[in-house]
Design a protein around this motif. Structure first.
Motif: not given
Length: 546
Positions: A107-108, A136-139, A110, A118-120
């Motif tokens: 998990i990176t 995928y990306e989410s928050k 953002g 936010a994170y990817s």
């Protein structure tokens, strides 16, 4: 063999970082956590302690970091304890490994906006020895715990995956329904990659017909819906199955034009129908929530509903296209005042002109002469098939024209109040007006499964059809639809605009429906304003493609 062994889950093994600092190797970013870090998680990440007042940006970042570390480590309990709904979070995080078969995850973080981070996610799904990447990306948002006072992740299903909704789950394995290869009416393949708006339609077709078409299942990752009868939504193909072939009546070219047209406006939906057959040519949506409002929505259609009201008034002989109809600036009915847009009025003009200029008062003034609260619902049901159960071949929501009294009855005459429509039902209404005969819309032919299609009780009277078509053509050439329909080639075209007020909304919904030759289309843009400004250009594009 249990699920964990079958899926070859390996806790604590992580992907390499993708672009910048991330979680997945038991490391923390951002120093030692400072004075606010009162404790550490089982993964060594600092966890902010109890506090008061709004969550600070620093507390949010530390809490998210500890949560990411626990999630990456496969420690569902530790991650869940960092949320405001530990039971739901622990179940979902545990399923991420044991039911979705995610074998590796990194998990990176953002951008951070206040307490929202936010994170990817870069993961791998492993099932039956097959491994495929998932990204995928989410928050997430961090809030203050009501009783603990601690900063906690506000748990939502979308924290785990952005497409997850309430009570939905991630699952991997061999699906019950084999894949299908859907083709359009000309044999062109239809895929969700080429036509994103058809994802729900293709999933519905797969669930309903997949087992009947001779295909074989592969392996995939999907979203398990909350409702038992709702279709699964495929996210990742792990192993290709052998698809069964299903022929639809959609048109790939019209579909492509519809997909492109809705991208011009947010929260936009459109459907195209062939009046001579009822075949659905295109279904498209462009929405932030992924909802298929085109076929599953239900909102007031505004003045596009005047097509049905006009048919009812013409049917009863209360108005005629060429006879003068009163159109004052305002009119009252049982204590409520109704006005025309901008307060305009028409002096000594025909009913056709009132229709073309979308005069509300000309319609509402007819309620007393009609003297029947069931007249509009009856016309909608008996002539236009609204209120009769449709069997389209995929899941849809049918239109609703209930009996109404008082001011609600007046509102119904102009498409407000309790009236509920979507682009599919409005496109069908236009198709019926075009030919005078209701033909229930379908995505696949009834012969596919011998289902019985809905029927109207009676066709429209030929004189009513002729007048209605003439009024819609007048609307397209010199009425409120002129601007949008000027882009549509040919002379055999008609339309109706609509703007529907929605409680609490800053701008009305934009509605537009029209026909050109043997194509009818309807569009809706939530909060789009006047019908000709937003929904109109969408319909024009689709009509030209047909």
């Amino acid at each position: 063999m249990n699920g964990a062994a079958k899926g070859a889950i390996v806790g604590g093994v992580f992907l390499a970082m993708v672009g910048g600092a991330g979680y997945g190797m038991y490391t923390l970013v951002g120093g030692d956590g400072g004075d606010d870090a009162k404790s550490t998680s089982t993964t060594g990440a600092p966890v902010p302690g109890k506090g008061t007042g709004p969550v600070t940006d620093k507390e949010a970042a530390q809490t998210a970091g500890a949560f990411f570390a626990a999630w990456s480590a496969g420690d569902a309990r530790a991650g869940a304890d960092l949320t405001n709904n530990p039971a739901a979070a622990q179940s979902a995080l545990g399923d991420f490994r044991t039911a979705a078969y995610v074998s590796k995850v990194a998990i990176t973080p953002g951008a951070q906006t206040g307490t929202t981070i936010a994170y990817s996610v870069a993961a791998e799904v492993t099932y039956e020895g097959i491994t495929k990447p998932l990204a995928y990306e989410s928050k997430l948002t961090v809030v203050r715990g009501n009783t603990s006072g601690k900063p906690l992740v506000d748990w939502q299903p979308s924290v785990l995956h952005p497409q997850l909704q309430k009570d939905e789950r991630l699952r991997a394995g061999t699906p019950a329904s084999p894949p299908v290869q859907a083709v359009d009416r000309n044999g062109k393949e239809l895929t969700a990659e080429k036509h994103p708006s058809l994802r729900k339609v293709l999933d519905d077709l797969r669930q309903k017909y997949g087992a009947k078409l001779g295909g074989t299942g592969g392996a995939e990752l999907w979203i398990q819906p909350a409702a038992a009868d709702a279709p699964r939504r495929s996210l990742l193909t792990l192993a290709e199955g052998t698809p069964g072939r299903i022929e639809t009546v959609l048109d790939a070219d019209v579909q492509a034009a519809a997909e492109k047209a809705v991208l011009k406006f947010p929260q936009a939906s459109v459907v195209a129908v062939q009046p001579s057959t009822g075949n659905i040519l295109a279904i498209a949506d462009h929405r932030s929530d992924g909802f298929s409002a085109s076929i599953s929505g239900g909102r007031a259609p505004g003045s596009t509903m005047k097509i049905v009201t006009a048919a009812m008034l013409l049917d009863r002989g209360l108005v005629s296209a060429d006879k003068v109809a009163e159109c004052p600036a305002e009119v009252s009915w049982e204590g409520r005042t109704f006005k025309n847009l901008g307060g305009f009025k028409l002096d000594n003009e025909t009913f056709a002109t009132s229709f073309a200029q979308s005069c509300n008062t000309a319609f509402i003034k007819q309620i007393k002469p009609v003297n029947d609260i069931g007249a509009l619902p009856k016309e909608a049901r008996e002539v236009f098939g609204i209120g009769v159960e449709w069997k389209v071949g995929v899941a849809t929501v049918d239109g609703k024209v209930p009996d109404a009294t008082g001011p609600a009855a007046a509102a119904a005459y102009i498409g407000q109040g309790q009236i509920q429509m979507n682009p599919l039902t409005m496109a069908s209404i236009t198709a019926t007006a075009r030919t005078g005969v209701f033909r229930q819309p379908v995505v696949v032919k009834a012969s596919m499964d011998d289902r019985e299609l809905a029927r109207a009780s009676r066709p429209m009277k030929p004189s009513v059809t002729a007048q209605l078509v003439r009024m819609m053509k007048l609307t397209a050439t010199s009425g409120t639809a002129r601007g949008a329909m000027s882009a549509v080639g040919g002379s055999d075209k008609g339309a109706k605009t609509g703007s529907a007020e929605v409680d609490g909304a800053q701008n009305p919904d934009s509605w537009f429906t029209g026909f050109s030759g043997d194509v009818a289309a309807a569009a809706m843009v939530e909060g789009g304003g006047h019908g000709g400004d937003a929904a109109g250009p969408i319909v024009a594009t689709v009509l030209n493609a047909g």
